[in-house]
Write a protein that holds these residues in place. Structure first.
Motif, PDB file in Angstrom:
ATOM      1  N   UNK A   1       0.814  -1.223   0.000  1.00 19.89           N
ATOM      2  CA  UNK A   1       0.000   0.000   0.000  1.00 19.89           C
ATOM      3  C   UNK A   1       0.841   1.263   0.000  1.00 19.89           C
ATOM      4  N   UNK A   2       2.079   1.196   0.446  1.00 17.78           N
ATOM      5  CA  UNK A   2       2.952   2.371   0.438  1.00 17.78           C
ATOM      6  C   UNK A   2       3.830   2.433  -0.820  1.00 17.78           C
ATOM      7  N   UNK A   3       3.377   1.849  -1.906  1.00 18.44           N
ATOM      8  CA  UNK A   3       4.182   1.751  -3.121  1.00 18.44           C
ATOM      9  C   UNK A   3       4.713   3.098  -3.578  1.00 18.44           C
ATOM     10  N   UNK A   4       3.939   4.165  -3.374  1.00 16.09           N
ATOM     11  CA  UNK A   4       4.371   5.493  -3.837  1.00 16.09           C
ATOM     12  C   UNK A   4       5.658   5.954  -3.143  1.00 16.09           C
ATOM     13  N   UNK A   5       5.867   5.531  -1.898  1.00 16.63           N
ATOM     14  CA  UNK A   5       7.049   5.976  -1.152  1.00 16.63           C
ATOM     15  C   UNK A   5       8.350   5.409  -1.724  1.00 16.63           C
ATOM     16  N   UNK A   6       8.250   4.442  -2.595  1.00 14.56           N
ATOM     17  CA  UNK A   6       9.419   3.822  -3.208  1.00 14.56           C
ATOM     18  C   UNK A   6       9.948   4.635  -4.396  1.00 14.56           C
ATOM     19  N   UNK A   7       9.221   5.696  -4.768  1.00 12.15           N
ATOM     20  CA  UNK A   7       9.567   6.458  -5.965  1.00 12.15           C
ATOM     21  C   UNK A   7       9.613   7.948  -5.676  1.00 12.15           C
ATOM     22  N   UNK A   8      10.558   8.628  -6.318  1.00 13.99           N
ATOM     23  CA  UNK A   8      10.571  10.083  -6.299  1.00 13.99           C
ATOM     24  C   UNK A   8       9.549  10.618  -7.281  1.00 13.99           C
ATOM     25  N   UNK A   9       9.306  11.918  -7.214  1.00 10.94           N
ATOM     26  CA  UNK A   9       8.300  12.538  -8.086  1.00 10.94           C
ATOM     27  C   UNK A   9       8.601  12.325  -9.566  1.00 10.94           C
ATOM     28  N   UNK A  10       9.883  12.300  -9.933  1.00  6.87           N
ATOM     29  CA  UNK A  10      10.231  12.107 -11.340  1.00  6.87           C
ATOM     30  C   UNK A  10       9.777  10.742 -11.850  1.00  6.87           C
ATOM     31  N   UNK A  11       9.636   9.775 -10.961  1.00  5.99           N
ATOM     32  CA  UNK A  11       9.123   8.451 -11.332  1.00  5.99           C
ATOM     33  C   UNK A  11       7.599   8.420 -11.250  1.00  5.99           C
TER      34      UNK A  11
END
Length: 172
Positions: free
Chosen positions: A85-95
């Motif tokens: 569920x926290x998948x977004x935290x694995x990526x910076x905004x550019x991703x």
């Protein structure tokens, strides 16, 4: 562009990935294929039944595959249930700006009314060798988990599966 598809078992993730492949000609990665390759090759002692542990094991690999595809300006569809569920935290905004996230979920009412169809279509793309654990109660439980875990970007299948999938295909 990366299209990341998750959802509970039997919600049609692989069918959607196949339809997107046919529409856009983007390759797709099944997280289930990665899982089985690692299990069958002996690179993990986890089993197909170790869902929670598999997410922790597979997601670091999958997230780096996604980053590599974005860095190389490659399109890719990634589908599977092993997305935290926290998948977004694995990526910076550019991703993140290059990832379209879709979570497929079914309502209890849809499951009640269409359970026979859900089971019938369970092997439309990939053969399910043993589907004996697929009951109305189980499908509702796993859908409820995904509804709670992924409250953003859900595609709710509540009346007609084809309409829900077509809404994704027509909005891409």
């Amino acid at each position: 562009m990366i299209i990341l598809i998750t959802g509970a078992s039997h919600t049609g993730k692989t069918v959607l990935a196949q339809k997107l492949l046919e529409k856009y000609k983007y390759p797709y990665l099944s997280i289930d294929h990665l899982k089985m390759g690692l299990i069958r090759s002996g690179n993990t002692e986890l089993t197909p039944c170790d869902d929670k542990e598999l997410t922790g094991y597979l997601w670091p690999i999958v997230s780096e595959i996604i980053k590599t595809a974005i860095e190389n300006k490659q399109n890719l569809i990634v589908e599977g249930c092993y997305v935290p569920e926290d998948w977004r935290t694995w990526f910076g905004e550019e991703y993140l700006s290059e990832i379209k996230f879709i979570c497929l979920v079914m309502t209890d009412e849809y499951i009640d009314e269409h359970f026979a169809d859900i089971v019938k279509h369970g092997s439309d793309i990939e053969a399910r060798l043993d589907d004996s654990d697929c009951t109305v109660r189980w499908i509702k439980e796993v859908n409820s988990e995904y509804i709670g875990r992924f409250q953003q970007d859900q595609i709710v299948i509540d009346k007609d599966y084809e309409s829900a999938i077509n809404s994704i295909l027509n909005n891409d």
